[in-house]
Design a protein around this motif. Structure first.
Motif, PDB file in Angstrom:
ATOM      1  N   THR A  57       0.850  -1.194   0.000  1.00  0.00           N
ATOM      2  CA  THR A  57       0.000   0.000   0.000  1.00  0.00           C
ATOM      3  C   THR A  57       0.883   1.239   0.000  1.00  0.00           C
ATOM      4  O   THR A  57       1.892   1.300   0.707  1.00  0.00           O
ATOM      5  N   LYS A  58       0.511   2.223  -0.798  1.00  0.00           N
ATOM      6  CA  LYS A  58       1.263   3.473  -0.802  1.00  0.00           C
ATOM      7  C   LYS A  58       0.906   4.275   0.449  1.00  0.00           C
ATOM      8  O   LYS A  58      -0.236   4.218   0.929  1.00  0.00           O
TER       9      LYS A  58
ATOM     10  N   ASP B 101      -2.307   6.274   0.381  1.00  0.00           N
ATOM     11  CA  ASP B 101      -3.556   5.524   0.555  1.00  0.00           C
ATOM     12  C   ASP B 101      -3.743   5.072   1.999  1.00  0.00           C
ATOM     13  O   ASP B 101      -4.865   5.077   2.526  1.00  0.00           O
TER      14      ASP B 101
ATOM     15  N   LYS C 117      -5.000   7.936   3.879  1.00  0.00           N
ATOM     16  CA  LYS C 117      -6.396   8.180   3.516  1.00  0.00           C
ATOM     17  C   LYS C 117      -7.305   7.234   4.303  1.00  0.00           C
ATOM     18  O   LYS C 117      -8.356   7.643   4.814  1.00  0.00           O
ATOM     19  N   GLN C 118      -6.903   5.975   4.366  1.00  0.00           N
ATOM     20  CA  GLN C 118      -7.722   4.998   5.082  1.00  0.00           C
ATOM     21  C   GLN C 118      -7.800   5.302   6.570  1.00  0.00           C
ATOM     22  O   GLN C 118      -8.757   4.918   7.237  1.00  0.00           O
TER      23      GLN C 118
ATOM     24  N   TYR D  79      -1.089  12.107  -8.284  1.00  0.00           N
ATOM     25  CA  TYR D  79      -1.494  10.785  -7.831  1.00  0.00           C
ATOM     26  C   TYR D  79      -2.993  10.619  -8.010  1.00  0.00           C
ATOM     27  O   TYR D  79      -3.778  11.526  -7.727  1.00  0.00           O
TER      28      TYR D  79
ATOM     29  N   PRO E  14      -5.805   7.268  -7.276  1.00  0.00           N
ATOM     30  CA  PRO E  14      -5.853   5.880  -6.826  1.00  0.00           C
ATOM     31  C   PRO E  14      -6.131   4.858  -7.928  1.00  0.00           C
ATOM     32  O   PRO E  14      -5.869   3.684  -7.751  1.00  0.00           O
TER      33      PRO E  14
ATOM     34  N   SER F 229       1.362   5.266  -9.778  1.00  0.00           N
ATOM     35  CA  SER F 229       2.026   6.442  -9.188  1.00  0.00           C
ATOM     36  C   SER F 229       3.174   6.902 -10.077  1.00  0.00           C
ATOM     37  O   SER F 229       3.881   6.077 -10.632  1.00  0.00           O
TER      38      SER F 229
ATOM     39  N   CYS G 125       3.176   9.197  -2.435  1.00  0.00           N
ATOM     40  CA  CYS G 125       2.391   8.458  -3.437  1.00  0.00           C
ATOM     41  C   CYS G 125       3.212   7.387  -4.112  1.00  0.00           C
ATOM     42  O   CYS G 125       2.661   6.489  -4.734  1.00  0.00           O
TER      43      CYS G 125
ATOM     44  N   TRP H  87     -14.071   2.388  -2.209  1.00  0.00           N
ATOM     45  CA  TRP H  87     -12.706   2.860  -2.430  1.00  0.00           C
ATOM     46  C   TRP H  87     -12.493   2.999  -3.924  1.00  0.00           C
ATOM     47  O   TRP H  87     -12.912   2.125  -4.649  1.00  0.00           O
ATOM     48  N   PRO H  88     -11.865   4.033  -4.399  1.00  0.00           N
ATOM     49  CA  PRO H  88     -11.310   5.168  -3.671  1.00  0.00           C
ATOM     50  C   PRO H  88     -12.376   6.226  -3.348  1.00  0.00           C
ATOM     51  O   PRO H  88     -13.450   6.210  -3.917  1.00  0.00           O
TER      52      PRO H  88
ATOM     53  N   PHE I 287      -8.358  13.962  -4.531  1.00  0.00           N
ATOM     54  CA  PHE I 287      -7.929  12.563  -4.457  1.00  0.00           C
ATOM     55  C   PHE I 287      -8.468  11.742  -5.627  1.00  0.00           C
ATOM     56  O   PHE I 287      -7.720  11.218  -6.428  1.00  0.00           O
TER      57      PHE I 287
END
Lengths: 166, 838
Positions: free
Chosen positions: B21-22, B25, B28-29, B39, B41, B45, B88, B692-693, B702
């Motif tokens: 996972t970047k 992200d 964000k989560q 960037y 989702p 990237s 990212c 998601w996203p 985003f």
């Protein structure tokens, strides 16, 4: 059409790359097109794209990215004078200005005989022998270091003679 | 399958996310916002814009022991790098400490904004993006109030560059994030826009012919984080904050993309509320956050000036249409239907909603007649039995799975399915594309099967042979079918998309049946991500089948025999097939309900103005049998009624049923009567889940300006095979195809045809297809035809002159003609072709 005139050369270029990665041949084919026409004409761009199954936009993007690929017509010999810092400190800007004045063109312009274009470029990696210029023609690129107005004019005279012969 | 997890701390919050996972992200989560520009989702990237800079601290490792160095409390010593890093491009690491809102990180991002703004025009007051612009928002949140750069160095560039017919570029506003270029390359595989030049001179260009003409081009304006890309439709049309948003479903194809209709009451439309733009609404199982350009730009028909606004009746004596009241019109309809004494036929189109179709079916049933669908493609019952199971999402298909697309050109017929099938293939799913001619999906196929037009079902039997080894199927098997059958039987999940290119009712029925049998035989029915999907021509054809309204083998001509009255809803059979006009005129009493004065309406005794999908609520069932709801966005003209409402009123006036008060009430009837729909009701259709996203909302930078889904993800119906274990599938022996001495003219689907719903688009005009007959070069030579020459085509006693185009992709022996462009051709026919001498 390039494909008619340079069939075997194109075939040889394509042979260097895996059939699935044809697109890798884009640079050599663009060199070929530029050698043929002096610059990459819109028709040649489309032809290269078709040969490699690329979109013309993808090919055009490369021509835009690489400063040595040209999409506009200019002289047979492109005199490219570095005017970055070390060359500028050694009088490159003055050289370019006076050279243009001697030839009766503005910087970036082409002589009426269609042989010589003088351009300003970024660093040519010849800072120790500044001012440096290079000549781009169908045969490739040739360096000329420690230039003065005199040496540059001599060079241009040589090129004009060579150019008008062939 | 469990995925390895990694724990780290972001701004003091412990986060545990899957490996790879970047950081952006992961943050964000955890609800921590890291601003981004380049960037996205859904894209790879690239780390181009540097807006997501953060401080990253990693546990210090002792070089000699390779062990984590710990302090006196036993905690790992965290070492921060000398520079900020892009969150990212950096995947998370165990035990890392990320600082998003530290002084250094904030200062870093502030400077990036300052740099980006050095050449930005700051013309927010006239910019379409103003009000929903990530750069504008970010400048307010993170940017400096002043710039240290010299105004004289600002780039002055072209501000109205048409990249194509639909998308305009403002070169000054572009911040060089390449989201649009990456979308076109990575997601759509149509790299018709690219960067040229370098540094501050960098610009987006197209050198393709005819420019930026991708079917998905509108999506680039959603993900553009500035106002650099705008659509021809919305450009300078309204400010985002003036717009109301109403959830809807795209009415153009069987995908059923979730949309949001942005409306505004405006002076320039004489004070009416009008649709200003159509935006994608997130539904990750249907259209993700995308929308094709037809869905986005072909909405103008719904608010056309040519709409019928009052009921009209024609008294036979006078033969003229006269406007009347609804009361009179209904009375007139009731009298006409009564006089038919049960010899009445309902004819519906696949654009009508479930509620309309149910109400038509109910009325016809009550009158002793029946309702049929005006369509050529069959097989809906097999989709009901063996359709994809609930929980199906093409995004879940990948390595180990298989998708078979047969007799359909998905790129033209259902662009979003094309996109998602292509992406499944990129994730490693085996993609078998079977068609009589090459289509755009071939480029992504692992296996390509060619067959002669008409023998699609035969080929599926060849595949079935490899699975059930029945002797009778020997004749259909070949080395090719053997090979692909192995791919199908080995796959974990299999989805089959079938269409009807070159197939008539009977042939598409055989194809659907054999596909369902193949799926059942190989164990790929009755669960998520497995089953049969029909590539219908209309948005609610599957719903029509589900409501008991389907085409009949003999077509409308046979169904109309002996009928005294006909009731046409949301269809224009006479316009599609001029031969039907006389048959419809022979009916004593013809009722037509619709939006426009069509050819069929001109032949009618009563014409009832219907509300369009933007003026009412209702539901469509898409090709994957997901029932989805659309909402009224615009108040209808007083003279228009919803189709179900009219039908219900007629049924009530005839004593068949009581009038229903709402579409929701009709859906309750449907749920009570139809076992498949027993779980369906309007509240259930409005249920939501987090997706998601993240899109829309405060963090617009985003995911882009696609709307978040607050109005419901719909309900995917359970295929009957999942419920009834006694359903069995058997194959159908397809008809023998006779040798054809002449040429087979095949109607093919093009996205931008000249149908009523498309041709009224105010921006798609230059992109509409032009009527041409496509001919194979060898056939053209045999016939003595030239490219762009004129030919005369003869079939069934008809003649038409067409311009011909020589196209190597056309199979030999066939000629192709796009649908809805002026050749009334529902299905493939034998034709005689004669070139016209100049």
């Amino acid at each position: 059409m390039l494909a008619d005139k340079h069939k075997s050369e194109i075939k040889a270029i394509l042979k260097k790359y895996p059939a699935k990665e044809k697109r890798s041949a884009v640079m050599p084919l663009l060199f070929l097109a530029q050698r043929e026409y002096g610059h990459i004409t819109p028709a040649a761009l489309v032809e290269v794209a078709e040969l490699l199954e690329l979109d013309p936009t993808e090919v055009g993007s490369l021509i835009g990215f690489y400063t040595l690929l040209h999409d506009e017509a200019a002289g047979k010999y492109r005199i490219q004078i570095c005017t970055d810092l070390p060359c500028a400190l050694r009088g490159a800007e003055e050289l370019a200005k006076r050279l243009c004045a001697n030839l009766g063109i503005r910087l970036g312009g082409t002589m009426t005989n269609g042989l010589i274009t003088v351009e300003e470029v970024m660093c040519l990696a010849g800072c120790d022998k500044a001012p440096t210029l290079q000549v781009q023609d169908a045969d490739g690129i040739h360096y000329h270091e420690n230039q003065t107005l005199g040496s540059a004019m001599e060079l241009i005279a040589e090129l004009m003679e060579k150019g008008s012969d062939g | 399958m469990s995925q390895a997890l990694v724990s780290l701390t972001i701004d003091g919050v412990e986060v545990t996310v899957p490996v790879g996972t970047k950081i952006v992200d992961a943050a964000k989560q955890a609800g921590i916002e890291i601003p981004v520009f380049c960037y996205h989702p859904k894209l790879e990237s690239v780390g181009m814009c540097r807006q997501c800079l953060v401080e990253i601290g990693r546990p210090k490792i002792d070089r000699s022991t390779r062990k984590i160095v710990r302090d006196k409390n036993g905690d790992p010593v965290i070492e921060f790098g000398p520079k900020l890093e892009t969150s990212c491009t950096t995947p998370v690491g165990e035990g890392w400490v990320v600082l998003v809102n530290s002084e250094r990180a904030i200062e870093g991002r502030r400077q990036v904004i300052e740099l980006i703004l050095t050449s930005h025009p700051l013309d927010c007051p006239i910019c379409d993006k103003g009000g929903e612009c990530p750069l504008q928002n970010m400048t307010m949140a993170h940017g400096p109030g002043k710039s240290r750069f010299l105004y004289e160095d600002k780039m002055h560039l072209a501000k109205h560059v048409p990249l194509g017919d639909l998308i305009f570029l403002d070169r000054e506003r572009c911040i060089q994030c390449a989201r649009c270029i990456r979308f076109q390359t990575e997601i759509v595989d149509d790299p018709v826009i690219a960067f040229s030049e370098r540094g501050r001179k960098l610009e987006i260009v197209t050198l393709s012919e005819p420019g930026f003409a991708s079917y998905f081009s509108g999506n680039t304006t959603d993900i553009c984080p500035v106002g650099a890309l705008t659509t021809a439709d919305f450009r300078f049309g309204a400010r985002p904050w003036e717009l109301n948003a109403t959830a809807s479903i795209c009415p153009h194809c069987a995908v059923g993309c979730n949309t949001m209709l942005n409306t505004r009451r405006e002076a320039r439309s004489q004070g009416r509320v009008v649709i200003k733009r159509v935006m994608p609404r997130q539904n990750e199982a249907v259209n993700e956050i995308w929308l094709c350009d037809k869905g986005r730009f072909a909405h103008h028909f719904a608010s056309s000036e040519e709409r019928l606004a009052r009921p009209v009746i024609k008294l036979k004596r006078r033969g003229r249409l006269t406007a009347t009241t609804w009361e009179n019109a209904v009375k007139f309809v009731v009298e006409g239907l009564q006089a038919a004494h049960g010899a009445v036929l309902g004819i519906a189109g696949g654009r009508a909603s479930n509620e309309d179709l149910y109400a038509l079916h109910r009325l016809m049933d009550g009158l002793g007649g029946r309702a049929v669908l005006h369509d050529q493609m069959a097989g809906g019952e097999f989709v009901q039995q063996a359709g994809v199971g609930p929980g199906t999402n093409l995004a879940d298909l990948g390595s180990g799975d298989c998708i078979l697309v047969v007799a359909s050109d998905l790129h033209e017929e259902a662009p979003i399915w094309w996109l998602r099938v292509k992406q499944a293939a990129e994730r490693g799913a085996k993609l078998i594309v079977a068609n009589a001619r090459p289509t755009r999906l071939d480029a992504h196929a692992t296996h390509i099967l060619r067959y002669d037009y008409g023998v699609a079902a035969h080929m599926i039997l060849g595949m079935l042979h490899e699975i059930n080894h029945q002797k009778e199927l020997d004749q259909y098997a070949s080395a090719e079918t053997k090979k692909v059958a192995k791919v199908v039987s080995k796959a974990n999940n299999v989805v089959v998309f079938y269409g009807s290119e070159g197939l008539d009712y009977a042939a598409s029925h055989d194809l659907a049946q054999n596909c369902a049998t193949l799926l059942a035989a190989s164990g790929h029915v009755g669960r998520a991500n497995n089953g049969l999907v029909a590539v219908w021509t209309h948005s609610n054809t599957q719903g029509a089948w589900d409501m008991g309204v389907h085409p009949e083998p003999g077509g409308l001509a046979a169904a109309l025999k002996g009928q005294k009255a006909a009731y046409v809803v949301a269809a224009d059979p006479a316009g599609d097939e001029p031969l039907l006009t006389s048959l419809l005129e022979q009916v004593d009493f013809l009722i037509v309900q619709g939006l426009f004065l069509t050819e069929t309406a001109l032949a009618a005794d009563v014409v009832l103005p219907a509300q369009s999908f933007v003026e009412r609520d209702g539901t469509y069932t898409n090709g994957m049998r997901r029932v989805q709801r659309f909402f009224p966005a615009i108040a209808p003209n007083e003279g228009m009624r919803a189709d179900w409402e009219i039908l219900s009123a007629v049924a009530a006036a005839m004593g068949i049923d009581s009038a229903r008060p709402s579409a929701a009430a009709v859906m309750q009837d449907i749920a009570a009567k139809n076992r498949d729909y027993s779980e369906v009701n309007y509240p259930a259709l409005s249920r939501n889940a987090s997706q998601w996203p993240h899109v829309g909302g405060k963090d617009i930078y985003f995911g882009g300006t696609a709307h978040p889904n607050h109005q419901g993800l719909g309900v995917q119906l359970t295929p009957r095979v999942e419920r009834q274990k006694d359903i069995s599938f058997d194959w159908a022996a397809p008809r023998k195809i006779a040798h054809k001495p002449r040429y087979l003219m095949v109607p093919i689907t093009k996205l931008y045809d000249r149908g009523t719903t498309v041709v009224q688009s105010q921006v798609l005009g230059p992109r509409l297809e032009i009527l041409r007959l496509y001919v194979n070069p060898e056939d053209a030579e045999r016939l003595g035809m030239i490219d762009e020459g004129e030919v005369e085509v003869q079939w069934d006693g008809r003649k038409q002159r067409l311009r011909s185009v020589i196209d190597e992709h056309v199979p030999s022996g066939a000629v192709l003609v796009p649908r809805s462009l002026g050749v009334p051709l529902a299905t493939a026919v034998d034709v005689k072709i004669r070139p016209i001498a100049l």
